[in-house]
Design a protein around this motif. Structure first.
Motif, PDB file in Angstrom:
ATOM      1  N   ALA A 188       3.266  11.793 -12.309  1.00 10.78           N
ATOM      2  CA  ALA A 188       1.824  12.350 -12.662  1.00 10.78           C
ATOM      3  C   ALA A 188       0.954  11.658 -11.489  1.00 10.78           C
ATOM      4  O   ALA A 188       0.130  12.364 -10.793  1.00 10.78           O
ATOM      5  CB  ALA A 188       1.447  12.300 -13.976  1.00 10.78           C
ATOM      6  N   ALA A 189       1.239  10.415 -11.426  1.00 11.00           N
ATOM      7  CA  ALA A 189       0.265   9.756 -10.520  1.00 11.00           C
ATOM      8  C   ALA A 189       0.495  10.036  -9.164  1.00 11.00           C
ATOM      9  O   ALA A 189      -0.294  10.187  -8.388  1.00 11.00           O
ATOM     10  CB  ALA A 189       0.479   8.127 -10.661  1.00 11.00           C
ATOM     11  N   ALA A 190       1.730  10.230  -8.708  1.00 10.13           N
ATOM     12  CA  ALA A 190       2.048  10.695  -7.443  1.00 10.13           C
ATOM     13  C   ALA A 190       1.413  12.062  -7.068  1.00 10.13           C
ATOM     14  O   ALA A 190       0.813  12.232  -6.010  1.00 10.13           O
ATOM     15  CB  ALA A 190       3.674  10.957  -7.353  1.00 10.13           C
ATOM     16  N   ARG A 191       1.507  12.888  -7.860  1.00 10.05           N
ATOM     17  CA  ARG A 191       1.140  14.240  -7.892  1.00 10.05           C
ATOM     18  C   ARG A 191      -0.489  14.048  -7.626  1.00 10.05           C
ATOM     19  O   ARG A 191      -1.142  14.794  -6.742  1.00 10.05           O
ATOM     20  CB  ARG A 191       1.447  15.259  -8.993  1.00 10.05           C
ATOM     21  N   ALA A 192      -1.056  13.272  -8.460  1.00 10.52           N
ATOM     22  CA  ALA A 192      -2.541  13.140  -8.488  1.00 10.52           C
ATOM     23  C   ALA A 192      -2.881  12.452  -7.236  1.00 10.52           C
ATOM     24  O   ALA A 192      -4.147  12.760  -6.536  1.00 10.52           O
ATOM     25  CB  ALA A 192      -2.913  12.274  -9.732  1.00 10.52           C
ATOM     26  N   GLY A 193      -2.041  11.533  -6.525  1.00  8.98           N
ATOM     27  CA  GLY A 193      -2.500  10.885  -5.547  1.00  8.98           C
ATOM     28  C   GLY A 193      -2.089  11.592  -4.050  1.00  8.98           C
ATOM     29  O   GLY A 193      -2.250  11.174  -3.082  1.00  8.98           O
ATOM     30  N   GLY A 194      -1.539  12.916  -3.950  1.00 14.26           N
ATOM     31  CA  GLY A 194      -0.990  13.571  -3.260  1.00 14.26           C
ATOM     32  C   GLY A 194       0.375  12.888  -2.244  1.00 14.26           C
ATOM     33  O   GLY A 194       0.280  13.364  -1.212  1.00 14.26           O
ATOM     34  N   VAL A 195       0.888  12.287  -3.048  1.00 19.02           N
ATOM     35  CA  VAL A 195       2.146  11.620  -2.604  1.00 19.02           C
ATOM     36  C   VAL A 195       3.256  12.604  -2.699  1.00 19.02           C
ATOM     37  O   VAL A 195       3.412  13.317  -3.915  1.00 19.02           O
ATOM     38  CB  VAL A 195       2.671  10.340  -3.347  1.00 19.02           C
ATOM     39  N   ILE A 252       7.373  10.605   6.084  1.00 19.81           N
ATOM     40  CA  ILE A 252       7.429   9.463   5.213  1.00 19.81           C
ATOM     41  C   ILE A 252       8.149   8.309   5.691  1.00 19.81           C
ATOM     42  O   ILE A 252       9.411   8.152   6.360  1.00 19.81           O
ATOM     43  CB  ILE A 252       8.416   9.959   4.024  1.00 19.81           C
ATOM     44  N   ARG A 253       7.448   6.931   5.513  1.00 25.92           N
ATOM     45  CA  ARG A 253       8.203   5.976   5.878  1.00 25.92           C
ATOM     46  C   ARG A 253       8.491   4.755   4.635  1.00 25.92           C
ATOM     47  O   ARG A 253       9.023   3.824   4.680  1.00 25.92           O
ATOM     48  CB  ARG A 253       7.394   4.827   6.855  1.00 25.92           C
ATOM     49  N   LYS A 254       7.713   4.896   3.376  1.00 26.38           N
ATOM     50  CA  LYS A 254       7.646   4.296   2.342  1.00 26.38           C
ATOM     51  C   LYS A 254       8.420   5.372   1.136  1.00 26.38           C
ATOM     52  O   LYS A 254       7.922   6.115   0.911  1.00 26.38           O
ATOM     53  CB  LYS A 254       6.177   3.879   1.940  1.00 26.38           C
ATOM     54  N   VAL A 255       9.198   4.777   0.353  1.00 31.03           N
ATOM     55  CA  VAL A 255       9.814   5.399  -0.970  1.00 31.03           C
ATOM     56  C   VAL A 255       9.607   4.624  -2.225  1.00 31.03           C
ATOM     57  O   VAL A 255       9.756   3.588  -2.020  1.00 31.03           O
ATOM     58  CB  VAL A 255      11.177   5.856  -0.740  1.00 31.03           C
ATOM     59  N   ILE A 256       9.205   5.338  -2.954  1.00 33.06           N
ATOM     60  CA  ILE A 256       9.276   4.949  -4.479  1.00 33.06           C
ATOM     61  C   ILE A 256      10.342   5.444  -5.479  1.00 33.06           C
ATOM     62  O   ILE A 256      10.389   6.878  -5.241  1.00 33.06           O
ATOM     63  CB  ILE A 256       7.701   4.975  -5.100  1.00 33.06           C
ATOM     64  N   THR A 298       0.803  -1.350   0.059  1.00 31.06           N
ATOM     65  CA  THR A 298       0.041  -0.009   0.041  1.00 31.06           C
ATOM     66  C   THR A 298       0.789   1.354  -0.019  1.00 31.06           C
ATOM     67  O   THR A 298       1.918   1.242   0.458  1.00 31.06           O
ATOM     68  CB  THR A 298      -0.844  -0.077   1.307  1.00 31.06           C
ATOM     69  N   TYR A 299       0.177   2.393  -0.379  1.00 29.51           N
ATOM     70  CA  TYR A 299       0.851   3.668  -0.563  1.00 29.51           C
ATOM     71  C   TYR A 299       0.338   4.841  -0.063  1.00 29.51           C
ATOM     72  O   TYR A 299      -0.494   5.346  -0.630  1.00 29.51           O
ATOM     73  CB  TYR A 299       1.331   4.093  -2.021  1.00 29.51           C
ATOM     74  N   GLU A 300      -0.088   4.786   1.382  1.00 31.71           N
ATOM     75  CA  GLU A 300      -0.647   5.846   1.916  1.00 31.71           C
ATOM     76  C   GLU A 300       0.068   7.348   1.697  1.00 31.71           C
ATOM     77  O   GLU A 300       1.113   7.406   1.928  1.00 31.71           O
ATOM     78  CB  GLU A 300      -0.729   5.701   3.464  1.00 31.71           C
ATOM     79  N   PRO A 301      -0.721   8.096   1.250  1.00 29.82           N
ATOM     80  CA  PRO A 301      -0.153   9.474   0.660  1.00 29.82           C
ATOM     81  C   PRO A 301       0.665   9.972   1.801  1.00 29.82           C
ATOM     82  O   PRO A 301       1.691  10.725   1.613  1.00 29.82           O
ATOM     83  CB  PRO A 301      -1.451  10.393   0.334  1.00 29.82           C
TER      84      PRO A 301
END
Lengths: 210, 210, 210, 210
Positions: free
Chosen positions: B53-60, B140-144, B7-10
């Motif tokens: 784009a997806a990160a920005r859209a998802g608030g990441v 932040i605890r998860k990085v892509i 999972t990628y909680e924002p």
């Protein structure tokens, strides 16, 4: 080790000049009025000049450890937390990038062969910067610390330096603070735990130029 | 953990864009010819755009981890030692500061709310920089991880991230290298040891935008 | 720098022996069957002995960088995340504390003057340990790396060492892995980026004993 | 942020118990006579018990940050340099491993689910240890600090915590020192720069148990 036994081999020694900004050291700087009394009482700026000149004369590598300069783009509004001293600097736009206050005092401008480490966000010149790397790449094992301010950036830089394995000297009349009490407390209680040598400018300058 | 469970909680996730310089990613860049085959084979630049784009859209939150830009004032001549990959970058004046090659590819220019970490000297976006601090300050605890280049800066950044306690995802078709063999070796042997998830752009983008 | 120009001054050089556990290196160890083919193909254990003997003979300080030993009390169940290689070691109770598998191979037991760094949780001997401090306290600037395993702990330790400013040598026939392909990939693509010298045991041993 | 606004979400908060050794805290300990006056003046041990009990009751994870225990095998004779406070501890065989003085005070023995970080060599619980990693692996962003001694290990641990991005609370009557003057100086001048909250045991315990 007594002070007289302390040696400063040029190939092993670095001078760390911490936060030599106009905002701290120059008349008209944002924090100058707070710093003025200790700067004047100990003739700090002149002592900083003498230590720097002696280091250069003695072939000791000079490193500047600069505080973060305030920028319009700072991410503070997204940060979950900030320590009080950082919140205060952010609010006051201290050492603002591109302004006179955020430039180094003219007498402490680095020469081209001198190293300016990355800006530190809080107090320690080592935290989240390349200072440890730069020291190692130059083969430095001993650091001499001067600059501002005694109980925050100087003390944090000294504590980190000791934790990281460096042999630390503090030049006690080439540091300043926002009041005699807090500077005296650092010099009396804390710096002697971590600095192998605490000495005055004339003593250090003599050794560096020897 | 299987990829589908990741999972990628924002509020816990950051996108790390590593070294998105013109010298790597743009026709005419100093290293573009070396990178071209893997960039084209996997449609990397388009995938990087999609993940961003997806990160920005998802608030990441987006972080750029930029390599040191070559500067005339670099202290290399005073350094006791340099690893080969650093010596090579220094000699080639790669990512030269103030030049087009040392600017970010236009599609990966950060927005004002996005964080540009301090430049890393060698390969890991974390080493001797404020990247770990910035991630923590944002919670932040998860990085892509996306960008360049698979077996050097990407892999070192992934290894450091894992050592520092982050949960790591690598987007396998949003990274490039100087050859298929070295990229395949990273993806086959090393990244799976340290990244909890290795997945393709469509899978990650779908999760980020969800 | 060519290999022939590489020097190993005893006062500046340290030998890093990474993870010399029975579980890796001794018949009957939990991971020995996985490691056996590369260990035998390159006569690794004998080469490790030769490098260690040469370091001792030449007055080069020896450091062991040991992986975390599995313990009943490990906090893994409370951790938010674990990289795959760590989860696997935890599940297999690898290098279990107090057992034969978690003891050093008898030929690599440290002497009383040799340094055993704190156990590293993941792969880099430097991450979250005192290895960097110990090296600095001994005045070390150059490290020679041997042990296990090529593409995980050896490579991570080499990458960290280079990021931290050390000059790195890898002894290519004194390291092992779980397969020729992953070891060859490390030696071909990655280690040459970060290690100033990659050489065989006879070459290194000759220099150390010189 | 005012103290009343400070929150301690159990999933984000860790209690750091610094150096709770018999040598510091128990009658007959090597440093107890030095510590006695501040311990008694502020009823420190009872306050430490209360904070610990409240943390456990409130589901806040407990971490012990223990000072290096003196060992016969310590490498000090090979070290190039040692800060004064470290030389003194080494000379006094303080917190000797395997002795009563080097064991935790019985009221601060960790439970099986509590984390004991690696021993720190000097003063900061974070320096050259896995404390930062352990906090991150548990998802901790806020730390509450108690233990010994105010101007050395407590203050260094607080300074490092703040540099590393943690939100810090110091429980001002659950720390001790070797004298009122040095403890007061820390509490007056230094800790308020780095700790977001400095409060008394009753206030903190009430929030933790809430």
């Amino acid at each position: 080790m007594s002070n007289s036994e302390q040696t400063y081999e040029p190939e092993l020694t670095g001078l760390l000049v911490v936060d030599p900004y106009n905002d701290f050291l120059s008349e008209g700087g944002k924090l100058y009025q707070l710093a003025r009394s200790t700067l004047e009482a100990h003739n700090v700026i002149d002592h900083m000049r003498q230590v720097l000149a002696a280091a250069r004369a003695g072939g000791v590598q000079v490193f500047i450890a600069p505080h973060h300069r305030w920028r319009e783009s700072d991410p503070y509004s997204h940060w979950k937390t900030m320590p009080p001293v950082q919140a205060s600097a952010a609010q006051g736009h201290v050492f603002a990038d591109g302004t006179w206050g955020g430039r180094f005092h003219p007498d402490f401008e680095p020469r081209s062969s001198e190293v300016v480490a990355q800006e530190h966000w809080l107090s320690s010149g080592f935290a989240n910067t390349d200072l440890d790397l730069q020291l190692k790449k130059h083969g430095i094992r001993k650091v001499i610390v001067i600059g501002m301010r005694a109980n925050t950036c100087i003390e944090s830089t000294v504590r980190f330096a000791a934790e990281l394995g460096y042999e630390v000297t503090v030049v006690k009349d080439a540091i300043g603070s926002f009041g005699a009490a807090e500077m005296d407390a650092s010099l009396q209680f804390n710096l002697p735990e971590y600095a192998s040598t605490i000495a005055a400018t004339n003593e250090i300058a003599a050794k560096l130029s020897a």
